[in-house]
Scaffold this motif. Structure first.
Motif, PDB file in Angstrom:
ATOM      1  N   TYR A 154      43.351  95.524  34.769  1.00  0.00           N
ATOM      2  CA  TYR A 154      42.929  96.117  33.624  1.00  0.00           C
ATOM      3  C   TYR A 154      41.846  95.381  33.023  1.00  0.00           C
ATOM      4  N   LEU A 155      40.901  95.978  32.317  1.00  0.00           N
ATOM      5  CA  LEU A 155      39.591  95.422  31.725  1.00  0.00           C
ATOM      6  C   LEU A 155      39.257  95.920  30.443  1.00  0.00           C
ATOM      7  N   VAL A 156      39.513  95.246  29.017  1.00  0.00           N
ATOM      8  CA  VAL A 156      39.246  95.733  27.830  1.00  0.00           C
ATOM      9  C   VAL A 156      38.155  94.729  27.378  1.00  0.00           C
ATOM     10  N   THR A 157      37.115  95.545  26.863  1.00  0.00           N
ATOM     11  CA  THR A 157      36.016  94.576  26.481  1.00  0.00           C
ATOM     12  C   THR A 157      35.052  95.397  25.609  1.00  0.00           C
ATOM     13  N   GLN A 158      34.153  94.768  24.731  1.00  0.00           N
ATOM     14  CA  GLN A 158      33.277  95.234  23.873  1.00  0.00           C
ATOM     15  C   GLN A 158      32.086  95.939  24.333  1.00  0.00           C
ATOM     16  N   MET A 159      31.589  96.977  23.664  1.00  0.00           N
ATOM     17  CA  MET A 159      30.139  97.597  24.070  1.00  0.00           C
ATOM     18  C   MET A 159      29.211  96.385  24.268  1.00  0.00           C
ATOM     19  N   GLY A 160      28.391  96.404  25.204  1.00  0.00           N
ATOM     20  CA  GLY A 160      27.220  95.455  25.047  1.00  0.00           C
ATOM     21  C   GLY A 160      27.676  94.167  26.059  1.00  0.00           C
ATOM     22  N   ASN A 161      28.875  94.014  26.447  1.00  0.00           N
ATOM     23  CA  ASN A 161      29.255  92.823  27.115  1.00  0.00           C
ATOM     24  C   ASN A 161      29.063  93.207  28.639  1.00  0.00           C
ATOM     25  N   ASP A 162      28.798  92.225  29.270  1.00  0.00           N
ATOM     26  CA  ASP A 162      28.833  92.205  30.971  1.00  0.00           C
ATOM     27  C   ASP A 162      30.170  91.763  31.526  1.00  0.00           C
ATOM     28  N   LYS A 163      30.543  92.576  32.610  1.00  0.00           N
ATOM     29  CA  LYS A 163      31.656  92.482  33.409  1.00  0.00           C
ATOM     30  C   LYS A 163      31.539  92.877  34.701  1.00  0.00           C
ATOM     31  N   SER A 164      32.385  92.081  35.530  1.00  0.00           N
ATOM     32  CA  SER A 164      32.442  92.306  36.916  1.00  0.00           C
ATOM     33  C   SER A 164      33.689  92.834  37.313  1.00  0.00           C
ATOM     34  N   ILE A 165      34.014  93.517  38.423  1.00  0.00           N
ATOM     35  CA  ILE A 165      35.184  93.862  39.143  1.00  0.00           C
ATOM     36  C   ILE A 165      34.820  93.380  40.697  1.00  0.00           C
ATOM     37  N   LYS A 166      36.090  92.829  41.230  1.00  0.00           N
ATOM     38  CA  LYS A 166      35.892  92.583  42.385  1.00  0.00           C
ATOM     39  C   LYS A 166      36.852  93.353  43.334  1.00  0.00           C
ATOM     40  N   CYS A 167      36.633  93.401  44.649  1.00  0.00           N
ATOM     41  CA  CYS A 167      37.294  93.915  45.435  1.00  0.00           C
ATOM     42  C   CYS A 167      37.044  93.208  46.954  1.00  0.00           C
ATOM     43  N   GLU A 168      38.204  93.232  47.650  1.00  0.00           N
ATOM     44  CA  GLU A 168      38.428  92.653  48.717  1.00  0.00           C
ATOM     45  C   GLU A 168      39.418  93.507  49.675  1.00  0.00           C
ATOM     46  N   GLN A 169      38.951  93.478  51.169  1.00  0.00           N
ATOM     47  CA  GLN A 169      39.822  94.333  52.041  1.00  0.00           C
ATOM     48  C   GLN A 169      40.320  93.452  53.244  1.00  0.00           C
ATOM     49  N   ASN A 170      41.117  93.569  53.565  1.00  0.00           N
ATOM     50  CA  ASN A 170      41.692  92.664  54.689  1.00  0.00           C
ATOM     51  C   ASN A 170      41.909  93.308  56.134  1.00  0.00           C
ATOM     52  N   LEU A 171      41.420  94.722  56.103  1.00  0.00           N
ATOM     53  CA  LEU A 171      41.494  95.647  57.199  1.00  0.00           C
ATOM     54  C   LEU A 171      40.515  95.446  58.234  1.00  0.00           C
ATOM     55  N   GLY A 172      39.549  94.955  57.923  1.00  0.00           N
ATOM     56  CA  GLY A 172      38.616  94.455  58.951  1.00  0.00           C
ATOM     57  C   GLY A 172      37.581  95.551  59.016  1.00  0.00           C
ATOM     58  N   HIS A 173      37.592  96.533  58.108  1.00  0.00           N
ATOM     59  CA  HIS A 173      36.647  97.583  58.021  1.00  0.00           C
ATOM     60  C   HIS A 173      35.310  97.020  57.812  1.00  0.00           C
ATOM     61  N   ASP A 174      34.235  97.905  58.225  1.00  0.00           N
ATOM     62  CA  ASP A 174      32.925  97.663  57.921  1.00  0.00           C
ATOM     63  C   ASP A 174      32.100  98.410  56.808  1.00  0.00           C
ATOM     64  N   THR A 175      32.928  99.083  56.338  1.00  0.00           N
ATOM     65  CA  THR A 175      32.280 100.056  55.271  1.00  0.00           C
ATOM     66  C   THR A 175      33.191  99.926  53.793  1.00  0.00           C
TER      67      THR A 175
END
Lengths: 113, 116
Positions: free
Chosen positions: B10-31
């Motif tokens: 969950y990510l709650v933030t104010q207008m105008g802010n900068d935010k990042s979402i991270k993603c990781e996969q451990n399936l060995g996929h290439d895409t």
């Protein structure tokens, strides 16, 4: 233009009855066809896919789908619905030479006890 | 073992802010992929990386910038957040070795972004 249509926003079925969730597509060539399910507040899960061969494809949780080339359809079916099948179902299609999946708008399936 | 994970949930933030979402996969996929799911549950592809190379770049505001440091990670950075950015963002992965395009995608649990 490539497109996938799921003509029903919602399908209501009584538990124990057969269910069908419809999908038709407009994509050139012989596409790959997929069904995914999304339970509330969860990510999508793969159910089944058609690549080639037998038109009836079997997948997870007792679901199956029938590919009909002449009608450009790939309807999802299950012989006997369970309350736990209630979820959002997405049909997706990909041209064989294309990286991108074309997604339907989703159909909400409600199974009533 | 979590196959595709996203942070935060969950990510709650104010207008105008900068935010990042991270993603990781451990399936060995290439895409890997980023999708946006709006309040009506429509699913829209935003970006896709194959072996750290951008292969799908749909029409999204340039405030959205994906970054793939390696094959197992695809992060999404959003600048100057707007109210309309509120949605659930899903990361997914699949294997596209030798141009095989029939492999299914595996999805993360989603990040619900709320912009106030």
């Amino acid at each position: 233009a490539q497109s996938v249509a799921q003509p029903e926003d919602q399908v209501n079925v009584a538990e124990g009855n057969p269910l069908t969730v419809k999908c038709t597509y407009s994509v050139s060539g012989n596409p790959y066809l997929f069904w995914y399910v999304q339970y509330p507040n969860r990510g999508l899960q793969f159910l089944l896919k058609y690549i080639t061969g037998d038109n009836l494809v079997k997948g997870s949780y007792g679901f199956e789908a029938e590919f009909n080339k002449s009608q450009t359809s790939f309807h999802l079916k299950k012989p006997s619905a369970l309350v736990s099948d209630s979820a959002l179902y997405f049909c997706a299609v990909r041209e064989r030479s294309n990286y991108q999946l074309i997604w339907g708008a989703g159909t909400k399936l409600i199974i009533k006890p | 073992d979590t196959a595709v994970s996203q942070t935060p949930k969950y990510l709650v933030t104010q207008m105008g802010n900068d935010k990042s979402i991270k993603c990781e996969q451990n399936l060995g996929h290439d895409t890997m992929y980023w999708y946006k799911q709006d309040s009506k549950k429509f699913l829209k592809i935003m970006f896709s990386y194959n072996n750290k190379e951008l292969i799908i770049n749909e029409t999204v505001p340039n405030r959205f910038s994906p970054k793939s440091p390696d094959k197992a990670h695809l992060n999404l950075h959003i600048n100057s957040l707007e109210l309309g950015d509120s949605a659930v963002y899903f990361c997914a992965s699949s294997q596209l070795t030798s141009g095989v395009t029939y492999n299914e995608q595996f999805f993360g649990p989603g990040t619900r972004l709320t912009v106030l």
